[in-house]
Write a protein that holds these residues in place. Structure first.
Motif, PDB file in Angstrom:
ATOM      1  N   TRP A   7       0.874  -1.136  -0.007  1.00  0.00           N
ATOM      2  CA  TRP A   7       0.011  -0.137  -0.177  1.00  0.00           C
ATOM      3  C   TRP A   7       1.003   1.113   0.096  1.00  0.00           C
ATOM      4  N   ASN A   8       0.642   2.078  -0.781  1.00  0.00           N
ATOM      5  CA  ASN A   8       0.954   3.497  -0.798  1.00  0.00           C
ATOM      6  C   ASN A   8       0.290   4.300   0.101  1.00  0.00           C
ATOM      7  N   ILE A   9       0.940   4.922   1.142  1.00  0.00           N
ATOM      8  CA  ILE A   9       0.359   5.688   2.188  1.00  0.00           C
ATOM      9  C   ILE A   9       1.033   7.063   2.532  1.00  0.00           C
ATOM     10  N   CYS A  10       0.435   8.014   2.321  1.00  0.00           N
ATOM     11  CA  CYS A  10       0.832   9.387   2.421  1.00  0.00           C
ATOM     12  C   CYS A  10       0.758   9.937   3.733  1.00  0.00           C
ATOM     13  N   LEU A  11       1.938  10.521   4.520  1.00  0.00           N
ATOM     14  CA  LEU A  11       1.636  11.044   5.650  1.00  0.00           C
ATOM     15  C   LEU A  11       1.263  12.524   5.739  1.00  0.00           C
ATOM     16  N   MET A  12       0.382  12.839   6.667  1.00  0.00           N
ATOM     17  CA  MET A  12       0.140  14.258   6.642  1.00  0.00           C
ATOM     18  C   MET A  12      -0.233  14.647   8.326  1.00  0.00           C
ATOM     19  N   ILE A  13      -0.153  15.721   8.758  1.00  0.00           N
ATOM     20  CA  ILE A  13      -0.219  16.298  10.110  1.00  0.00           C
ATOM     21  C   ILE A  13      -1.141  17.434  10.031  1.00  0.00           C
ATOM     22  N   CYS A  14      -2.445  17.175  10.821  1.00  0.00           N
ATOM     23  CA  CYS A  14      -3.235  18.137  11.262  1.00  0.00           C
ATOM     24  C   CYS A  14      -3.418  19.241  10.390  1.00  0.00           C
ATOM     25  N   TYR A  15      -2.764  20.648  10.462  1.00  0.00           N
ATOM     26  CA  TYR A  15      -2.942  21.732   9.857  1.00  0.00           C
ATOM     27  C   TYR A  15      -2.948  21.259   8.238  1.00  0.00           C
ATOM     28  N   ASP A  16      -2.038  20.395   7.821  1.00  0.00           N
ATOM     29  CA  ASP A  16      -1.726  20.228   6.365  1.00  0.00           C
ATOM     30  C   ASP A  16      -3.196  19.862   5.854  1.00  0.00           C
ATOM     31  N   LEU A  17      -4.232  19.330   6.490  1.00  0.00           N
ATOM     32  CA  LEU A  17      -5.538  18.999   5.958  1.00  0.00           C
ATOM     33  C   LEU A  17      -6.218  20.239   5.279  1.00  0.00           C
ATOM     34  N   ARG A  18      -5.831  21.511   5.808  1.00  0.00           N
ATOM     35  CA  ARG A  18      -6.606  22.615   4.944  1.00  0.00           C
ATOM     36  C   ARG A  18      -6.079  23.164   3.867  1.00  0.00           C
ATOM     37  N   PHE A  19      -4.831  22.248   3.254  1.00  0.00           N
ATOM     38  CA  PHE A  19      -4.055  22.703   2.061  1.00  0.00           C
ATOM     39  C   PHE A  19      -4.154  21.635   1.182  1.00  0.00           C
TER      40      PHE A  19
ATOM     41  N   TRP B  27      -1.164  20.304  -1.200  1.00  0.00           N
ATOM     42  CA  TRP B  27      -0.180  19.869  -0.659  1.00  0.00           C
ATOM     43  C   TRP B  27      -0.314  18.167  -0.701  1.00  0.00           C
ATOM     44  N   SER B  28      -1.609  17.810  -0.500  1.00  0.00           N
ATOM     45  CA  SER B  28      -1.935  16.295  -0.762  1.00  0.00           C
ATOM     46  C   SER B  28      -2.186  15.780  -1.874  1.00  0.00           C
ATOM     47  N   ARG B  29      -2.477  16.635  -2.878  1.00  0.00           N
ATOM     48  CA  ARG B  29      -3.158  16.190  -4.314  1.00  0.00           C
ATOM     49  C   ARG B  29      -2.291  14.870  -4.690  1.00  0.00           C
ATOM     50  N   ASN B  30      -3.014  13.736  -5.000  1.00  0.00           N
ATOM     51  CA  ASN B  30      -2.642  12.730  -5.314  1.00  0.00           C
ATOM     52  C   ASN B  30      -1.934  12.418  -6.627  1.00  0.00           C
ATOM     53  N   VAL B  31      -0.617  13.079  -6.945  1.00  0.00           N
ATOM     54  CA  VAL B  31       0.059  12.844  -7.999  1.00  0.00           C
ATOM     55  C   VAL B  31       0.875  11.632  -8.163  1.00  0.00           C
ATOM     56  N   GLU B  32       0.803  11.138  -6.859  1.00  0.00           N
ATOM     57  CA  GLU B  32       1.907   9.674  -6.708  1.00  0.00           C
ATOM     58  C   GLU B  32       1.184   8.282  -6.668  1.00  0.00           C
ATOM     59  N   GLY B  33      -0.314   8.451  -7.020  1.00  0.00           N
ATOM     60  CA  GLY B  33      -0.884   7.088  -7.193  1.00  0.00           C
ATOM     61  C   GLY B  33      -1.239   6.645  -5.712  1.00  0.00           C
ATOM     62  N   TYR B  34      -1.305   7.412  -4.500  1.00  0.00           N
ATOM     63  CA  TYR B  34      -1.259   6.676  -3.068  1.00  0.00           C
ATOM     64  C   TYR B  34      -2.813   6.293  -3.253  1.00  0.00           C
ATOM     65  N   GLU B  35      -2.812   5.058  -2.123  1.00  0.00           N
ATOM     66  CA  GLU B  35      -4.122   4.468  -1.944  1.00  0.00           C
ATOM     67  C   GLU B  35      -4.711   4.964  -0.666  1.00  0.00           C
ATOM     68  N   LEU B  36      -3.848   5.473   0.303  1.00  0.00           N
ATOM     69  CA  LEU B  36      -4.343   5.839   1.625  1.00  0.00           C
ATOM     70  C   LEU B  36      -3.434   7.165   2.119  1.00  0.00           C
ATOM     71  N   ILE B  37      -4.604   8.073   2.618  1.00  0.00           N
ATOM     72  CA  ILE B  37      -3.790   9.372   3.087  1.00  0.00           C
ATOM     73  C   ILE B  37      -4.033   9.377   4.700  1.00  0.00           C
ATOM     74  N   LEU B  38      -3.074   9.925   5.461  1.00  0.00           N
ATOM     75  CA  LEU B  38      -3.290   9.733   6.725  1.00  0.00           C
ATOM     76  C   LEU B  38      -2.982  10.855   7.464  1.00  0.00           C
ATOM     77  N   TYR B  39      -4.007  11.473   8.262  1.00  0.00           N
ATOM     78  CA  TYR B  39      -3.770  12.877   9.039  1.00  0.00           C
ATOM     79  C   TYR B  39      -3.846  12.193  10.573  1.00  0.00           C
ATOM     80  N   VAL B  40      -2.837  12.898  11.085  1.00  0.00           N
ATOM     81  CA  VAL B  40      -2.763  12.809  12.819  1.00  0.00           C
ATOM     82  C   VAL B  40      -2.927  14.100  13.187  1.00  0.00           C
ATOM     83  N   ALA B  41      -3.785  14.222  14.324  1.00  0.00           N
ATOM     84  CA  ALA B  41      -4.036  15.723  14.907  1.00  0.00           C
ATOM     85  C   ALA B  41      -4.352  16.035  16.071  1.00  0.00           C
ATOM     86  N   ASN B  42      -4.232  17.135  16.685  1.00  0.00           N
ATOM     87  CA  ASN B  42      -4.781  17.883  17.635  1.00  0.00           C
ATOM     88  C   ASN B  42      -5.581  18.910  17.199  1.00  0.00           C
ATOM     89  N   TRP B  43      -6.878  18.467  16.759  1.00  0.00           N
ATOM     90  CA  TRP B  43      -7.785  19.383  16.338  1.00  0.00           C
ATOM     91  C   TRP B  43      -9.058  19.777  17.145  1.00  0.00           C
TER      92      TRP B  43
END
Length: 259
Positions: free
Chosen positions: A137-149, A152-168
């Motif tokens: 599985w190709n997994i993209c790693l992201m953190i909290c505030y990244d979610l608003r942009f 940056w997360s645009r799927n140009v790599e063909g990933y199957e899962l994107i993860l956001y960990v947060a203190n929201w």
């Protein structure tokens, strides 16, 4: 390669600036999981809470939290991910670590620092988008505030899962729900978000809403919990490939390059 990946989302209260207590807490929670899971996802800054008091709370990459993650991942035969405060080359990073049972460590430094809390005054921004290859599985790693942009997360790599960990925080949790679903839809990928609960040392309240959405934006966790909870959910690559084959939206994406 695994066609199905089983995720454990640990939505938890965090002891303010107490890494040892938080490691002990998560050790117990991970040990309590009776199902065979592939990946355990912990919140942002899971050893401290979202603190700007980096100096006494930061650790090096060979510090106790990384060693704890390696030991537990090997012992339980799972991958573990979440972000911690890392000091490296005289800089502090809000770093998401992805530790496999074999001891391989992937790392992503938060790119979008939360200026409302003056995070950029303490931490250095990341410069690289990170895709982890785990069990096919190709997994993209992201953190909290990244979610608003979304760029940056645009799927140009063909990933199957994107993860956001947060203190929201609770005050903006509606945006958290909407944006997690949007990131799943626009990237035609599974999107998992793990948020904390409880009060932090700065007086902010958190109500979780940890969730997983499929590539069409369907909620596949059974609820949006607001209390301490472990959510177990399986994601299926065949399902994702089917909707991508039927609806070839990613083929029509704009071409661009971040400078």
């Amino acid at each position: 390669m695994k066609e199905t990946l089983k995720l454990a989302l640990i939505q938890a209260p965090l002891e303010w600036e107490n890494p040892a207590a938080n490691r002990a807490y998560f050790s117990g929670k991970i040990s309590s999981i009776s199902e065979n899971v592939d990946l355990v996802i912990l919140p942002e800054m899971f050893t401290t809470g979202f603190t700007m008091n980096a100096t006494p709370n930061a650790e090096p990459m060979d510090g106790p939290t990384v060693e704890w993650m390696k030991t537990l991942a090997k012992e339980k035969n799972i991958a573990i991910t979440g972000s911690v405060i890392i000091q490296e080359n005289e800089n502090y990073f809000n770093r998401m670590l992805f530790v496999t049972p074999e001891g391989v460590i992937g790392k992503y430094d938060k790119r979008h620092l939360f200026t409302l809390a003056k995070e950029e005054k303490t931490y250095s921004p990341g410069k690289e988008k990170v895709i982890i290859d785990y069990k096919g599985w190709n997994i993209c790693l992201m953190i909290c505030y990244d979610l608003r942009f979304p760029v940056w997360s645009r799927n140009v790599e063909g990933y199957e899962l994107i993860l956001y960990v947060a203190n929201w925080p609770k005050a903006r949790v509606n945006a958290w729900d909407i944006l997690l679903q949007a990131r799943a839809v626009e990237n035609m990928a599974y999107c998992a978000g793990v948020n904390r609960v409880g009060m932090d040392g700065d007086g902010y309240e958190y109500v979780g809403h940890s969730a997983v959405y499929d590539g069409l934006g369907k909620l596949i966790t059974d609820s949006l919990p607001e209390e301490e909870e472990i959510k177990i959910v399986s994601i299926d690559k065949e399902h994702l490939e089917k909707i991508r084959t039927q609806l070839k939206f990613l083929n029509d994406k704009d071409e661009f390059q971040l400078l």
